[in-house]
Design a protein around this motif. Structure first.
Motif: not given
Ligand code: NAP
Length: 348
Positions: A71-75, A80-87
């Motif tokens: 989806x990221x490629x299609x758009x 990319x900014x990431x605010x994900x939990x580490x795992x």
């Protein structure tokens, strides 16, 4: 304008990104990613918004996606900014790097990898060159920002490196927003202080030595100093206060220390870099989270670090600092890293 995706868009840090990316001159937030149970829902209807009364209008009707690089490629996403939990970050950010994306992460997953820089542009901008090493290996790259307490600490230490920093003893008073949402249960923290934050003390030690280290032939040589951190969670919403005691190799008087800190410069032309990244205050009761967390103007609001309460005890220097944990210690610094990478020609 670069098309941008945000991973972890619904969390405490993700919301700060959403707030800070509104109207950004270089980054156009096009895609929001959260856990799969939110897939297809509208951001404004599903997020538990923590930053004031209203979800910003520009994102209210945007659809939430689960993680899918296609989806990221299609758009046409480039950044990319990431605010994900580490795992989760370990898996997703690695996949995006292999597909050629430029990833700016808040998570600790990759911070200590040899070829991944932890960047605070005003302190160690030259470490961005590690991006070239990653590009060669993976196609894309990951740039991280430090742990939130470390960000304030290394900004204050940077101008003192020229005197030789031998020892650092730091005690932190860390805000609740640093624990994410819903974070620490209210019954545990109301009227209380918790003298433990998992992994924090070790992160401060390792990350500080890496950030203040020197780039040497495609690797970072750690700055050699002893760091002992003691971390506590306090019932404050935003802004980490830190009491710092350091031993310098040179005997320097307090006025010179303050002048060196005041001289530190922002990066001209970058919207999120304040003209003065370090603000020295002389009042006996500053810095305070309630008064100083949002220091810095315009897009750099919350990007300034406030220092004060200087004292000297023989060879030891003591001061306090205040850093906004989700802005300079998080989303704001990641956005600044994106601006810096763009200026240095590493994106697109
Ligand atoms: N808070 C701070 O001051 C601070 C400072 C520096 C660094 N950091 C780092 O920043 C990161 C985020 O922290 P936070 O405080 O914002 O945490 P948080 O409030 O728990 O938010 C986590 C976010 O990640 C999303 N997420 C979780 N699992 C996912 C999955 N499998 N797929 C897609 N999305 C997923 C969550 O989505 P759902 O809501 O849908 O579950 C949420 O949007 C962490 O790595 C933290 O260590 C935080």
């Amino acid at each position: 304008m670069k098309n941008v995706a945000l991973l972890g868009a619904t969390g405490a840090m993700g919301q700060r990104f959403v707030q800070m990316l509104e109207g950004h001159p270089y980054f156009d937030l096009r895609l929001l990613v959260a856990s799969s149970h939110r897939k297809g829902k509208k951001y404004g209807e599903d997020v538990h918004w923590l930053l004031g009364s209203n979800v910003p209008e520009y994102v209210r009707d945007m659809e939430l996606h689960d993680f899918d690089p296609e989806i990221l490629e299609r758009e046409g996403i480039e950044v990319v900014f990431s605010a994900l939990p580490s795992d989760v970050a370990r898996d997703y950010e690695g996949k995006l790097r292999s597909r050629g994306f430029a990833v700016f992460s808040n998570a600790s997953a990759y911070r200590m990898e040899k070829d991944v820089p932890i960047i605070i542009p005003e302190v160690n901008g030259e470490h961005i060159k590690l991006v070239e090493v990653q590009r060669e290996k993976y196609g894309g790259f990951i740039v991280t920002n430090s742990n939130c307490s470390t960000a304030g600490l290394v900004m204050a230490l940077h101008p003192l490196k020229k005197y030789g920093i031998e020892e650092v003893f730091v005690s932190t008073y860390q805000a609740l927003s640093g624990a994410g949402y819903p974070g620490v249960p209210s019954l545990d923290i109301q009227g209380n202080v918790i003298p433990y934050i998992r992994s924090e003390e070790e992160k401060i030690r390792r990350e500080s030595c890496k950030i203040l280290g020197a780039l040497d032939g495609g690797k970072i040589k750690d700055y050699h100093m002893r760091v002992i951190a003691s971390c506590a969670r306090v019932p404050v919403k935003d802004g980490h206060l830190e009491s710092v005691v350091i031993k310098l190799r040179e005997d320097v008087d307090l006025e010179e220390i303050k002048r060196s800190m005041q001289k530190m410069q922002g990066i001209p032309g970058l919207p999120s870099s304040p003209e003065k990244p370090l603000i020295v205050r002389d009042e006996v009761d500053r810095p305070q989270p309630a008064l100083d967390a949002y220091c810095g103007g315009g897009r750099a609001r919350g990007m300034g670090v406030v220092v004060g309460r200087f004292a000297k005890y023989g060879p030891y220097l003591r001061f306090f600092l205040l850093v906004h944990n989700t802005i300079r210690g998080g989303a704001g610094n990641a956005i600044l890293n994106g601006e810096y990478a763009l200026k240095m020609g590493y994106i697109g």
